[in-house]
Design a protein around this motif. Structure first.
Motif, mmCIF file in Angstrom:
data_model
loop_
_atom_site.group_PDB
_atom_site.id
_atom_site.type_symbol
_atom_site.label_atom_id
_atom_site.label_comp_id
_atom_site.label_asym_id
_atom_site.label_seq_id
_atom_site.Cartn_x
_atom_site.Cartn_y
_atom_site.Cartn_z
ATOM 1 N N ILE A 144 0.853 -1.192 0.000
ATOM 2 C CA ILE A 144 0.000 0.000 0.000
ATOM 3 C C ILE A 144 0.884 1.235 0.000
ATOM 4 O O ILE A 144 1.793 1.353 0.831
ATOM 5 C CB ILE A 144 -0.922 0.038 1.230
ATOM 6 C CG1 ILE A 144 -1.841 -1.191 1.251
ATOM 7 C CG2 ILE A 144 -1.767 1.318 1.237
ATOM 8 C CD1 ILE A 144 -2.677 -1.305 2.512
ATOM 9 N N ILE A 145 0.642 2.137 -0.951
ATOM 10 C CA ILE A 145 1.259 3.459 -0.926
ATOM 11 C C ILE A 145 0.242 4.380 -0.275
ATOM 12 O O ILE A 145 -0.838 4.612 -0.823
ATOM 13 C CB ILE A 145 1.624 3.929 -2.341
ATOM 14 C CG1 ILE A 145 2.663 2.985 -2.954
ATOM 15 C CG2 ILE A 145 2.147 5.366 -2.312
ATOM 16 C CD1 ILE A 145 2.960 3.260 -4.412
ATOM 17 N N LEU A 146 0.570 4.879 0.899
ATOM 18 C CA LEU A 146 -0.427 5.512 1.757
ATOM 19 C C LEU A 146 -0.033 6.947 2.090
ATOM 20 O O LEU A 146 0.952 7.186 2.799
ATOM 21 C CB LEU A 146 -0.566 4.686 3.045
ATOM 22 C CG LEU A 146 -1.532 5.169 4.112
ATOM 23 C CD1 LEU A 146 -2.961 5.240 3.572
ATOM 24 C CD2 LEU A 146 -1.486 4.238 5.329
ATOM 25 N N ASP A 147 -0.804 7.895 1.573
ATOM 26 C CA ASP A 147 -0.560 9.296 1.893
ATOM 27 C C ASP A 147 -0.958 9.570 3.337
ATOM 28 O O ASP A 147 -1.956 9.033 3.833
ATOM 29 C CB ASP A 147 -1.361 10.186 0.939
ATOM 30 C CG ASP A 147 -1.038 11.661 1.113
ATOM 31 O OD1 ASP A 147 0.116 11.961 1.440
ATOM 32 O OD2 ASP A 147 -1.930 12.500 0.925
ATOM 33 N N ILE B 34 3.695 -1.419 3.738
ATOM 34 C CA ILE B 34 3.089 -0.084 3.678
ATOM 35 C C ILE B 34 4.187 0.953 3.505
ATOM 36 O O ILE B 34 5.119 1.031 4.310
ATOM 37 C CB ILE B 34 2.263 0.216 4.936
ATOM 38 C CG1 ILE B 34 1.072 -0.752 5.032
ATOM 39 C CG2 ILE B 34 1.772 1.660 4.916
ATOM 40 C CD1 ILE B 34 0.217 -0.574 6.271
ATOM 41 N N LEU B 35 4.068 1.725 2.427
ATOM 42 C CA LEU B 35 4.973 2.829 2.146
ATOM 43 C C LEU B 35 4.221 4.128 2.400
ATOM 44 O O LEU B 35 3.273 4.441 1.690
ATOM 45 C CB LEU B 35 5.457 2.762 0.690
ATOM 46 C CG LEU B 35 6.267 3.940 0.149
ATOM 47 C CD1 LEU B 35 7.564 4.103 0.932
ATOM 48 C CD2 LEU B 35 6.573 3.746 -1.331
ATOM 49 N N MET B 36 4.621 4.857 3.435
ATOM 50 C CA MET B 36 3.951 6.100 3.790
ATOM 51 C C MET B 36 4.455 7.229 2.902
ATOM 52 O O MET B 36 5.664 7.384 2.705
ATOM 53 C CB MET B 36 4.212 6.432 5.257
ATOM 54 C CG MET B 36 3.276 7.470 5.832
ATOM 55 S SD MET B 36 1.630 6.809 6.181
ATOM 56 C CE MET B 36 1.931 5.964 7.737
ATOM 57 N N LEU B 37 3.524 8.016 2.381
ATOM 58 C CA LEU B 37 3.850 9.102 1.462
ATOM 59 C C LEU B 37 3.230 10.389 1.994
ATOM 60 O O LEU B 37 2.032 10.432 2.274
ATOM 61 C CB LEU B 37 3.268 8.784 0.084
ATOM 62 C CG LEU B 37 3.653 9.667 -1.091
ATOM 63 C CD1 LEU B 37 5.134 9.552 -1.386
ATOM 64 C CD2 LEU B 37 2.836 9.278 -2.321
ATOM 65 N N THR B 38 4.051 11.431 2.138
ATOM 66 C CA THR B 38 3.532 12.653 2.737
ATOM 67 C C THR B 38 4.364 13.861 2.358
ATOM 68 O O THR B 38 5.529 13.728 1.968
ATOM 69 C CB THR B 38 3.494 12.539 4.268
ATOM 70 O OG1 THR B 38 3.025 13.768 4.819
ATOM 71 C CG2 THR B 38 4.867 12.241 4.824
ATOM 72 N N ASP C 294 6.367 0.441 6.697
ATOM 73 C CA ASP C 294 7.657 -0.197 6.460
ATOM 74 C C ASP C 294 8.678 0.763 5.857
ATOM 75 O O ASP C 294 9.879 0.518 5.941
ATOM 76 C CB ASP C 294 7.477 -1.394 5.520
ATOM 77 C CG ASP C 294 6.595 -2.463 6.128
ATOM 78 O OD1 ASP C 294 7.069 -3.162 7.035
ATOM 79 O OD2 ASP C 294 5.435 -2.594 5.710
ATOM 80 N N ASP C 295 8.204 1.825 5.234
ATOM 81 C CA ASP C 295 9.105 2.799 4.636
ATOM 82 C C ASP C 295 8.371 4.134 4.551
ATOM 83 O O ASP C 295 7.154 4.200 4.783
ATOM 84 C CB ASP C 295 9.566 2.342 3.250
ATOM 85 C CG ASP C 295 10.864 3.010 2.809
ATOM 86 O OD1 ASP C 295 11.366 3.883 3.541
ATOM 87 O OD2 ASP C 295 11.361 2.664 1.716
ATOM 88 N N TYR C 296 9.102 5.181 4.176
ATOM 89 C CA TYR C 296 8.568 6.532 4.258
ATOM 90 C C TYR C 296 9.182 7.374 3.154
ATOM 91 O O TYR C 296 10.401 7.368 2.976
ATOM 92 C CB TYR C 296 8.947 7.108 5.627
ATOM 93 C CG TYR C 296 8.233 8.371 6.043
ATOM 94 C CD1 TYR C 296 8.624 9.602 5.552
ATOM 95 C CD2 TYR C 296 7.190 8.318 6.948
ATOM 96 C CE1 TYR C 296 7.979 10.763 5.957
ATOM 97 C CE2 TYR C 296 6.546 9.473 7.365
ATOM 98 C CZ TYR C 296 6.952 10.697 6.858
ATOM 99 O OH TYR C 296 6.314 11.837 7.270
ATOM 100 N N MET C 297 8.361 8.075 2.367
ATOM 101 C CA MET C 297 8.853 9.001 1.341
ATOM 102 C C MET C 297 8.214 10.360 1.534
ATOM 103 O O MET C 297 7.054 10.459 1.930
ATOM 104 C CB MET C 297 8.547 8.484 -0.067
ATOM 105 C CG MET C 297 9.484 7.412 -0.553
ATOM 106 S SD MET C 297 9.315 7.098 -2.332
ATOM 107 C CE MET C 297 10.163 8.533 -3.009
ATOM 108 N N VAL C 298 8.975 11.400 1.218
ATOM 109 C CA VAL C 298 8.513 12.769 1.388
ATOM 110 C C VAL C 298 8.293 13.403 0.017
ATOM 111 O O VAL C 298 9.131 13.274 -0.878
ATOM 112 C CB VAL C 298 9.544 13.590 2.191
ATOM 113 C CG1 VAL C 298 9.097 15.039 2.321
ATOM 114 C CG2 VAL C 298 9.757 12.971 3.566
#
Length: 234
Positions: free
Chosen positions: A48-51, A77-81, A98-102
């Motif tokens: 899941i790519i999750l904003d 789950i890849l958090m996107l924000t 599991d991971d995080y992108m800005v």
């Protein structure tokens, strides 16, 4: 592989979808937290790519609820924000991401991170597919763990672990007594495709302790080696 894109900015969602579709992923888009929770058990995504900032329920709550859903597929789950502050990264990872992108981000880097997450596996484990200690029996093929509670020795239960928690525990069980520092655990679990802060290891150790330690604040199995890292004892 199925990827659920949870993003209320439709231009961004469709851009992500385009790049992932070109890489042969099957994708769906949800634009709100409630829609994602409704679609999740039907679409059964592998990732899941999750904003973080989405209407209805924010990404942190959606992530936490998905991790608590019994009997459902446990996706990466890849958090996107748009938020880049360190505290936001720590909060996102502590809820089960599991991971995080800005934002703004490179679509190619996003695809690389998706592939890195989906490639996660134990690297360099011993030939045996089963490892057993006094309180744990782990089957690497079935990805299952049986646990005998040290204070309830007559009870054996199957642990409900996320994919990363399983890989982390399997690493410890494969090498009991070995001291691991953060970079070694990152290499074991993520390989060369890790992006992020080394302290994400501490977050996942804390989550795993809550599931296996009788008293998580006084760990019996996963010991902290001050100034070095962690060691598993059983």
């Amino acid at each position: 592989m199925n990827v659920l894109i949870v993003e209320d900015e439709i231009d961004i969602a469709e851009l992500i979808q385009l790049y992932l579709t070109n890489e042969n992923f099957t994708t769906e888009i949800c634009t709100s937290g409630p829609a994602a929770l409704e679609r999740f058990p039907i679409f059964k995504p592998d990732l899941i790519i999750l904003d973080l900032m989405i209407p209805g329920l924010d990404g942190l709550e959606v992530c936490a609820r998905i991790r608590r859903m019994p009997g459902q597929k446990d996706p990466y789950i890849l958090m996107l924000t748009a938020k880049g502050e360190e505290i936001d990264r720590i909060i996102g990872l502590s809820t089960g991401a599991d991971d995080y992108m800005v934002k703004p981000f490179s679509p190619r880097e996003l695809v690389a991170r998706v592939r890195a997450l989906l490639r996660r596996s134990l690297r360099g484990t011993e030939p045996s597919h089963t490892h057993q200690t006094l309180h744990f029996t782990i089957d690497l093929d079935q990805r299952s763990v049986l646990y005998k509670h040290p204070e309830q020795s007559s009870t054996i239960t199957a642990l409900d672990l996320t994919p990363l928690e399983f890989d982390l525990l399997a690493t410890f069980l494969s090498y009991p007594g070995r001291v691991w520092n953060r970079p070694q655990l990152i290499e074991k679990l993520w390989g060369d495709n890790f992006f992020g802060d080394e302290r994400v290891v501490d977050t996942h150790i804390a989550r795993l302790r809550k599931k296996i330690e009788p008293h998580p604040t006084q760990p019996r199995f996963i010991k902290t080696v001050v100034g070095v890292g962690y060691r598993f004892e059983d």
